[in-house]
Write a protein that holds these residues in place. Structure first.
Motif, PDB file in Angstrom:
ATOM      1  N   CYS A  63       0.830  -1.204   0.000  1.00 48.61           N
ATOM      2  CA  CYS A  63       0.000   0.000   0.000  1.00 48.61           C
ATOM      3  C   CYS A  63       0.865   1.255   0.000  1.00 48.61           C
ATOM      4  N   THR A  80       2.676   1.616  -3.395  1.00 50.34           N
ATOM      5  CA  THR A  80       1.748   1.994  -4.462  1.00 50.34           C
ATOM      6  C   THR A  80       1.406   3.481  -4.382  1.00 50.34           C
ATOM      7  N   SER A  88       3.428  -3.239  -6.820  1.00 48.25           N
ATOM      8  CA  SER A  88       3.062  -1.824  -6.641  1.00 48.25           C
ATOM      9  C   SER A  88       3.227  -1.049  -7.936  1.00 48.25           C
ATOM     10  N   ASN A  89       4.235  -1.396  -8.725  1.00 51.72           N
ATOM     11  CA  ASN A  89       4.414  -0.728 -10.011  1.00 51.72           C
ATOM     12  C   ASN A  89       3.282  -1.071 -10.975  1.00 51.72           C
ATOM     13  N   ILE A 143       0.163  -1.795 -10.136  1.00 50.43           N
ATOM     14  CA  ILE A 143      -1.061  -1.106  -9.697  1.00 50.43           C
ATOM     15  C   ILE A 143      -0.974   0.397  -9.970  1.00 50.43           C
ATOM     16  N   SER A 144       0.167   1.001  -9.641  1.00 52.45           N
ATOM     17  CA  SER A 144       0.288   2.456  -9.786  1.00 52.45           C
ATOM     18  C   SER A 144       0.312   2.898 -11.243  1.00 52.45           C
TER      19      SER A 144
END
Length: 464
Positions: A144, A147, A238-239, A241-242
Motif C-alpha cells: 500500500c 503503491t 506496486s508498479n 497497480i500504480s
C-alpha cells in the motif's frame, strides 16, 4: 609554549626602483597551548607568507619587521636559536609530537569527561536491545505504501506519463488524419494493414520514454531493499497497480481517436477489443523496458538497448512480414510465439477485417471477404479467434512481470560478490604499493608536497 607576534610586516623590494610591495602589513596576534588555531583566507591573501615568516623560509631579499615573542622572550626574526622550555616540542619529530599529544590527551580532563559520559550512556547489562532487521510491517502495508508513493511520483513528474500521453494523443491524431475514413474499397485492404503496422510499431517504440524515470525508481529500490524495508515482489506489484490508470488513460486517449477517425470495423465490442489490445501491448512493452533498465542502469545505453529489444521483438510479426513468409528456423519457431507484437497485430487484423467485405479488384466480381484477405494477403492464421490472441498477449504480460521480478532478485545481488572481490584486490594492490614504497596511480595524482611527505623530518625550529 606561548607565542606572540606584534606588527609583523613583510615587504618585497621593488625591482628597478619601483616601490616596495607589502605582503603582510602590521599583523598582531598570539597562540596559546592546548588550543587549535586556523589561518583562513582566500587564495593569495598571504597565509603561506604569514607562516613562512615564523619559520624563516622567506627569500633573503624579503624584509620582515616586527616583534615575535616565545614564552615572553623576544626572538630575532631570523636567528637560529631555539628557546628551551620544559614542555616545548621544538626539534621533535612528527611521530614524537603525535605520541606526546596522544599521551597528553589520554590523561586530560577531556578524556576523563568523555569516558564518564560513555559510562552514563551505556545500557545496563540486564537490558537487551533487539535488532530490528527486515522491518515489522506486513506485506500488505508495504504494498500500500509503495503503491501510493509510486502513484504520487508518476502524477507529479510530468515526464513519466503525462508527456507521453500527450505524444500518444498527437500520434493518434496524426494516424487518424493520415488514414481518415479508410473505407472498404479494394485499395483500402493494404491501407488497413499499413495502418495497423504503423499503430503498433510506432507506439511500441514510444514506450522507451519511461526508462529514465524507472531507473530513478530502481536506485531508491536498491537502497531500501538493502535496508530490509521491502522485497522485489512488493515493488513489482506496486508498479503494476500504480501504472495501471496511466496506461489505461494512454490507451484510451489514442485508441478512441484512431478507431473513430480511421473508422475500423464498427461495433462496441470491436472498439473495446482495440483499446484493450493496445493497452496489453503497451504494458508488455513497458515491462520490457523495465527489464532492460534493471540490467543496463545507464540511461543512454538503456534507451539504445531498449529500442533494440523492442525492434527485435517486432521483427517476427506481421508488422514487417506475414507469418508464412518468415523463416521457420528461429524466427517462426519460437520467436513469433514469443513476440508480443505478433499476437497484438494479428489480433487487431482479425478484429478489423473479420465480417467485413471489400470491393473486388475488377468491377462486377463478387466482393472479397475479410477472411480471404487475412488468409491470402496477410497470412493471419484463422484456426483461433481474436480473444485467444488477446489471452496470449495477457500471458506474455504476466511472463514479463515474472522475468522482471527474477531480474530484480538475482541480477543486482549477483554483482555483490564480484564487487567484493574487486575491492579486496584493490586493497591488496594498495598494500603492496605501500610496502614497496611505490606510489600508486591515485597517490601520483595528489599534490606534489602533501603533508604526509613530511613524516619523520625534524619539526620547524622557528628560526625567526
Amino acid at each position: 609554549m606561548v607565542m606572540v607576534w606584534e606588527d609583523l610586516t613583510v615587504e618585497l623590494p621593488g625591482s628597478f626602483g619601483a616601490h616596495n610591495k607589502k605582503l603582510l602589513s602590521g599583523i598582531t596576534g598570539f597562540a596559546e597551548p592546548a588550543r587549535i588555531m586556523a589561518v583562513m583566507g582566500p587564495s593569495g591573501c598571504g597565509k603561506t607568507t604569514f607562516l613562512d615568516s615564523f619559520t624563516g623560509k622567506l627569500p633573503a631579499n624579503v624584509v620582515v619587521t616586527g616583534n615575535i615573542l616565545i614564552n615572553g622572550k623576544k626572538t630575532s626574526l631570523y636567528s637560529r636559536e631555539v628557546p628551551t622550555s620544559s614542555n616545548s616540542t621544538l626539534g621533535m619529530r612528527t611521530s614524537e609530537i603525535r605520541r606526546t599529544l596522544i599521551e597528553s590527551y589520554k590523561s586530560s580532563k577531556l578524556m576523563i569527561n568523555a569516558r564518564r559520559r560513555i559510562q552514563q550512556l551505556k545500557p545496563n547489562e540486564e537490558q537487551e536491545i533487539k535488532p530490528n532487521i527486515g522491518g515489522s510491517t506486513t506485506w500488505s502495508k508495504q504494498l500500500c505504501t509503495l503503491t501510493k508513493r509510486s502513484f504520487l511520483n508518476m502524477t507529479r513528474d510530468i515526464g513519466y506519463y503525462w508527456l507521453r500521453i500527450i505524444f500518444y494523443t498527437l500520434v493518434g491524431i496524426s494516424i487518424g488524419t493520415l488514414f481518415f475514413h479508410i473505407g472498404t474499397g479494394n485499395n483500402s485492404i493494404l491501407a488497413r494493414g499499413k495502418c495497423v503496422s504503423f499503430i503498433y510499431g510506432f507506439m511500441i517504440c514510444l514506450s522507451c520514454g519511461g526508462l529514465p524515470f524507472f531507473i530513478e525508481e530502481l536506485k531508491v529500490f536498491y537502497v531500501e531493499r538493502s535496508k530490509g524495508h521491502y522485497g522485489e515482489a512488493a515493488f513489482v506489484v506496486s508498479n503494476i497497480i500504480s501504472s495501471f490508470p496511466f496506461l489505461v488513460l494512454l490507451s484510451l486517449s489514442s485508441g478512441i481517436i484512431i478507431y473513430f477517425m480511421v473508422q475500423f470495423h464498427p461495433g462496441l465490442s470491436n472498439c473495446a477489443f482495440f483499446c484493450i489490445n493496445l493497452f496489453c501491448c503497451l504494458s508488455v512493452a513497458e515491462c520490457c523496458i523495465m527489464v532492460v533498465a534493471s540490467v543496463v542502469p545507464n540511461v543512454l545505453m538503456g534507451i539504445g538497448t531498449g529500442v533494440g529489444v523492442i525492434i527485435f521483438m517486432m521483427m517476427p510479426s506481421q508488422i514487417f512480414r506475414s507469418l508464412p513468409d518468415i523463416p521457420k528456423f528461429f524466427w517462426r519457431y519460437p520467436m513469433s510465439y514469443l513476440s508480443f507484437a505478433a499476437w497484438a497485430a494479428q489480433g487487431q487484423y482479425k478484429n478489423d477485417m473479420l465480417g467485413v467485405e471489400f470491393d473486388p479488384l475488377v468491377p462486377g466480381d463478387p466482393k472479397v471477404s475479410g477472411e480471404k484477405v487475412l488468409a491470402l494477403v496477410f497470412g493471419v492464421p484463422l484456426d483461433h479467434g481474436k480473444w485467444w490472441d488477446l489471452t496470449a498477449l495477457v500471458t506474455l504480460l504476466l511472463v514479463h512481470r515474472v522475468v522482471l521480478y527474477l531480474v530484480l532478485r538475482f541480477v543486482k545481488r549477483a554483482k555483490s560478490p564480484k564487487l567484493w572481490l574487486y575491492a579486496q584486490k584493490s586493497l591488496h594492490f594498495a598494500e603492496r604499493c605501500l610496502l614497496n614504497n611505490k606510489p600508486s596511480i591515485f597517490s601520483w595524482k595528489q599534490a606534489q608536497h602533501p603533508l604526509s611527505s613530511k613524516e619523520g623530518v625534524m619539526s620547524p625550529n622557528l628560526a625567526i
